[in-house]
Motif scaffolding. Structure first.
Motif, PDB file in Angstrom:
ATOM      1  N   SER B  12       0.862  -1.190   0.000  1.00 12.36           N
ATOM      2  CA  SER B  12       0.000   0.000   0.000  1.00 12.36           C
ATOM      3  C   SER B  12       0.894   1.234   0.000  1.00 12.36           C
ATOM      4  N   ILE B  13       0.702   2.107  -0.980  1.00 14.60           N
ATOM      5  CA  ILE B  13       1.542   3.294  -1.099  1.00 14.60           C
ATOM      6  C   ILE B  13       0.678   4.511  -1.413  1.00 14.60           C
ATOM      7  N   GLN B  14       1.306   5.663  -1.404  1.00 20.61           N
ATOM      8  CA  GLN B  14       0.617   6.905  -1.760  1.00 20.61           C
ATOM      9  C   GLN B  14       0.857   7.230  -3.220  1.00 20.61           C
ATOM     10  N   GLU B  15      -0.084   7.900  -3.815  1.00 20.88           N
ATOM     11  CA  GLU B  15       0.075   8.352  -5.202  1.00 20.88           C
ATOM     12  C   GLU B  15       1.379   9.113  -5.347  1.00 20.88           C
ATOM     13  N   GLU B  17       4.334   7.841  -5.348  1.00 18.04           N
ATOM     14  CA  GLU B  17       5.460   7.005  -4.912  1.00 18.04           C
ATOM     15  C   GLU B  17       5.725   5.916  -5.942  1.00 18.04           C
ATOM     16  N   ALA B  81      -3.582   6.258  -8.609  1.00 17.85           N
ATOM     17  CA  ALA B  81      -4.654   5.452  -8.008  1.00 17.85           C
ATOM     18  C   ALA B  81      -5.129   4.365  -8.969  1.00 17.85           C
ATOM     19  N   THR B  84      -3.903   0.706  -8.879  1.00 19.99           N
ATOM     20  CA  THR B  84      -4.400  -0.240  -7.888  1.00 19.99           C
ATOM     21  C   THR B  84      -4.927  -1.479  -8.592  1.00 19.99           C
ATOM     22  N   THR B 109      -2.115  -1.371  -3.651  1.00 19.48           N
ATOM     23  CA  THR B 109      -3.107  -0.322  -3.420  1.00 19.48           C
ATOM     24  C   THR B 109      -2.392   1.016  -3.446  1.00 19.48           C
ATOM     25  N   VAL B 110      -2.847   1.894  -4.325  1.00 14.49           N
ATOM     26  CA  VAL B 110      -2.289   3.243  -4.408  1.00 14.49           C
ATOM     27  C   VAL B 110      -3.340   4.207  -3.887  1.00 14.49           C
ATOM     28  N   ASN B 111      -3.017   4.834  -2.791  1.00 12.45           N
ATOM     29  CA  ASN B 111      -3.965   5.744  -2.139  1.00 12.45           C
ATOM     30  C   ASN B 111      -3.844   7.146  -2.703  1.00 12.45           C
ATOM     31  N   PRO B 112      -4.980   7.750  -3.040  1.00 11.22           N
ATOM     32  CA  PRO B 112      -4.931   9.098  -3.630  1.00 11.22           C
ATOM     33  C   PRO B 112      -4.541  10.158  -2.595  1.00 11.22           C
TER      34      PRO B 112
END
Lengths: 113, 112
Positions: B12-15, B17, B81, B84, B109-112
């Motif tokens: 799980s990472i942030q947009e 990255e 995102a 994902t 999972t790419v979190n916005p």
């Protein structure tokens, strides 16, 4: 150009019933493959057609599964009689060349209750 | 263990990255392929790398292959995102039939 299509997208049947899945490969692709993903497990190879001939059916689980590709176009995969452990997603793929890029269909989700 | 195992199993990472996924396999291969599966959809081919290649690029994707270590990595740069999905590596074995051998997949999972 249309991609690989599969029908139905979902099927719910009772144990002991029969189900037939259909796959239409990309036009002109001689190679057609069936794969299956059982819940939580890896995608596993079932069999490979070259035109209408079965090139490799080493992944077929047992004789309740019958695949055909009459005429070398679309293929069907029949499960008869279905058992609970047959539940999963059945993918079809096609390719022009062996060991090349395989183009996958959306899969058929089979649920046996 | 099986041919084609992805590592990590979930990420799980942030947009924005970068995301790196690794795959290990056991036999000699002709090629290794990476696929993506969005929820409820079919597998989409991302990239194929042959056994005599070490690195390949496609847009924001970079794949490396180390046949001495029997491993491959998939790097997605500047993630979005829409990236994902579940990612699978699959190998085509030397001398084997044309079937692909898949790993269990890795959920990104790419979190916005």
């Amino acid at each position: 150009e249309a991609g690989v299509t599969q029908f139905p997208s979902h099927s719910v049947i009772e144990k002991g019933q029969t189900v037939t899945l259909r796959c239409d490969p990309i036009s002109g692709h001689d190679n057609l493959y069936w794969y299956r993903r059982v819940m939580g497990k890896e995608i596993k190879f079932l069999l490979h057609f070259v035109k209408e001939s079965k090139q490799d059916e080493s992944g077929m689980p047992n004789n309740r599964f019958l695949a055909e590709r009459t005429g070398g176009t679309y293929s069907t995969l029949k499960v008869q009689p279905a058992e609970l452990e047959d539940s999963g997603v059945y993918f079809c793929a096609s390719s022009q060349a062996p060991q090349g890029v395989e183009y996958f269909g959306p899969g058929t989700r089979l649920t046996v209750t | 263990s099986q041919q084609g195992e992805e590592d990590p199993q979930a990420l799980s990472i942030q947009e924005g990255e970068n995301a790196t996924m690794n795959c290990s396999y056991k036999t000699s291969i002709n090629n290794l392929q990476w696929y993506r599966q969005n929820s409820g959809r079919g597998l989409v081919h991302l990239i194929l790398i042959r056994s005599n290649e070490r690195e390949k690029h496609s847009g924001r994707l970079r794949v490396t292959l180390d046949t001495s270590k029997k491993s491959s990595s998939l790097l997605i740069t500047a993630s979005r995102a829409a990236d994902t999905a579940s990612y699978f590596c699959a190998t085509a074995k030397v001398g084997g039939s044309e079937k692909l051998v898949f790993g269990k997949g890795m959920k990104l999972t790419v979190n916005p």
